[in-house]
Design an enzyme around this catalytic site. Structure first.
Site, PDB file in Angstrom:
ATOM      1  N   CYS A  38     -25.474  15.935 -21.343  1.00 24.82           N
ATOM      2  CA  CYS A  38     -26.139  14.801 -21.059  1.00 24.82           C
ATOM      3  C   CYS A  38     -25.223  14.279 -19.745  1.00 24.82           C
ATOM      4  CB  CYS A  38     -25.799  13.594 -22.049  1.00 24.82           C
ATOM      5  SG  CYS A  38     -26.783  13.968 -23.381  1.00 24.82           S
ATOM      6  N   CYS A  42     -25.273   8.472 -20.882  1.00 23.22           N
ATOM      7  CA  CYS A  42     -26.611   8.760 -21.686  1.00 23.22           C
ATOM      8  C   CYS A  42     -26.499   7.740 -22.974  1.00 23.22           C
ATOM      9  CB  CYS A  42     -26.540  10.030 -22.357  1.00 23.22           C
ATOM     10  SG  CYS A  42     -28.152  10.389 -23.495  1.00 23.22           S
ATOM     11  N   CYS A  69     -30.396  17.263 -21.382  1.00 24.77           N
ATOM     12  CA  CYS A  69     -31.064  16.160 -22.368  1.00 24.77           C
ATOM     13  C   CYS A  69     -32.375  15.789 -21.683  1.00 24.77           C
ATOM     14  CB  CYS A  69     -29.812  15.079 -22.448  1.00 24.77           C
ATOM     15  SG  CYS A  69     -30.547  13.496 -23.113  1.00 24.77           S
ATOM     16  N   CYS A  72     -31.734  11.496 -20.857  1.00 27.61           N
ATOM     17  CA  CYS A  72     -30.950  10.954 -19.630  1.00 27.61           C
ATOM     18  C   CYS A  72     -31.037  11.613 -18.446  1.00 27.61           C
ATOM     19  CB  CYS A  72     -29.301  10.841 -20.005  1.00 27.61           C
ATOM     20  SG  CYS A  72     -28.502  12.529 -20.286  1.00 27.61           S
TER      21      CYS A  72
HETATM   22 ZN   LIG Z   1     -28.718  12.564 -22.749  1.00 30.56          ZN
END
Ligand SMILES: [Zn+2]
Length: 344
Positions: A38, A42, A69, A72
């Site tokens: 991330c 995030c 991810c 994000c």
């Molecule tokens: Zn994330």
């Protein structure tokens, strides 16, 4: 990765804990238990510290077997930054605030996603940012003494009416005579002989509300049926002398106060007329543009026709494209004479 050195793990974890977006792009947070990496900001629930490993960037995280991810989009950080900068450029250069859809298209994002990206980076939506930057520029322009219309134009306002809305009460002309037929207002007036012919001058205590040629009290009564009309008077004398002087030797009359009322666009057109230097002329298209709406050429013509204060709002300085003199409410002779005097 940007920056000089890898950020130490404690600093990185602290940034993750406060979801500090200024660290986006400087490292990614790998979560070993989920196999996801991330950006520091995030919005997903924080993993346990013991499950986290920091990587310089997405490439390093992917090399360790992690996936980006989907919430994000950590690999889009550079793209986000470029998109936000491009949008800011566009907003600052555009005459009208660009729509969210237009900005999204420019940057290749969906409108909703771009709105989030922009807000995360700047702290304001694109629309709020556009408003704020325009207000800031309008204030800057005004503080150095530019004319109202100049300030509107400099600030890139799409239309003068929006400018007036945005700056609530900061600007605008002090109109008193034009509300409700002039009820409760005293208007002092005189008809004087000038080298241009007989001239009617009428003023409230705020400024000149009517200047015309070949008219008398009956015309004033028609326009201000409820006003208290008073002919002459000592208090009126100095203003009248100023007005007559400005007609006999037209040029410098910006100091004479006016009491006029129009729509926001009409008032912007009148300000644009007052900004034309003596001895110069403009077309309706140029007035429309100076008033903030280049397409409103007909409306600029109508604003000209609705001018109640001849000479002081110099509608005689508008000529046809190509140089033809064009019309004038009081005849072409007066218009030609005014322009010739101003050219000297
Ligand atoms: Zn994330």
């Amino acid at each position: 990765m940007k920056g000089t050195a890898m950020i130490d793990a404690d600093t990185a974890w602290a940034a993750v804990e406060r979801r500090d977006r200024t660290f986006d792009g400087r490292f990614v947070t790998g979560v070993l238990t989920t196999g996801i990496y991330c950006r520091p900001s995030c919005a997903a629930r924080h993993p346990r510290r013991s499950n986290v490993r920091f990587f310089a960037d997405g490439t390093a995280a992917r090399a360790a077997g992690l996936r980006a991810c989907k919430r994000c989009l950590p690999d889009d950080v550079g793209r986000d930054e470029a998109a936000v900068l491009a949008a800011i450029d566009e907003i600052r250069q555009a005459e009208d605030a660009p729509s969210l859809a237009a900005l999204a298209q420019l940057t290749g994002y969906s409108p909703a996603h771009f709105q989030r990206v922009f807000k995360r980076a700047i702290g304001l939506s694109p629309a709020a940012y556009a408003r704020a930057s325009r207000e800031e520029r309008a204030r800057d322009a005004l503080s150095v003494g530019d004319s109202v219309t100049g300030a509107i134009y400099e600030a890139g306002y799409g239309s003068a009416s929006r400018f007036y809305e945005n700056t609530k009460g900061r600007l605008g002309m002090a109109a008193s005579a034009w509300a409700n037929g002039g009820a409760g207002v005293t208007i002092r007036w005189a008809v004087v002989d000038t080298t241009m012919g007989r001239m009617l001058v009428a003023a409230t205590d705020k400024g000149v509300c009517r200047l015309s040629f070949g008219e008398d009290e009956s015309e004033l009564r028609r326009r201000f049926p409820k006003a208290d009309l008073v002919e002459g008077g000592a208090a009126f004398g100095k203003l009248l002398a100023d007005v007559v002087a400005s007609v006999e030797a037209p040029g410098d009359f910006a100091h004479i106060p006016l009491d006029v009322k129009g729509t926001a666009f009409q008032e912007a057109c009148w300000e644009a007329l007052r900004a034309i230097p003596p001895g110069e002329t403009r077309t309706y298209a140029e007035i429309a543009a100076a008033a903030g709406n280049p397409k409103a050429v007909r409306a600029a013509g109508s604003a000209n026709a609705r001018n109640n204060v001849a000479v002081l709002i110099p509608c005689h300085r508008v000529v046809r494209k190509g140089g033809d003199l064009g019309g004038y409410a009081y005849g072409q002779d007066i218009k030609r004479e005014l322009l010739e005097r101003e050219r000297k």
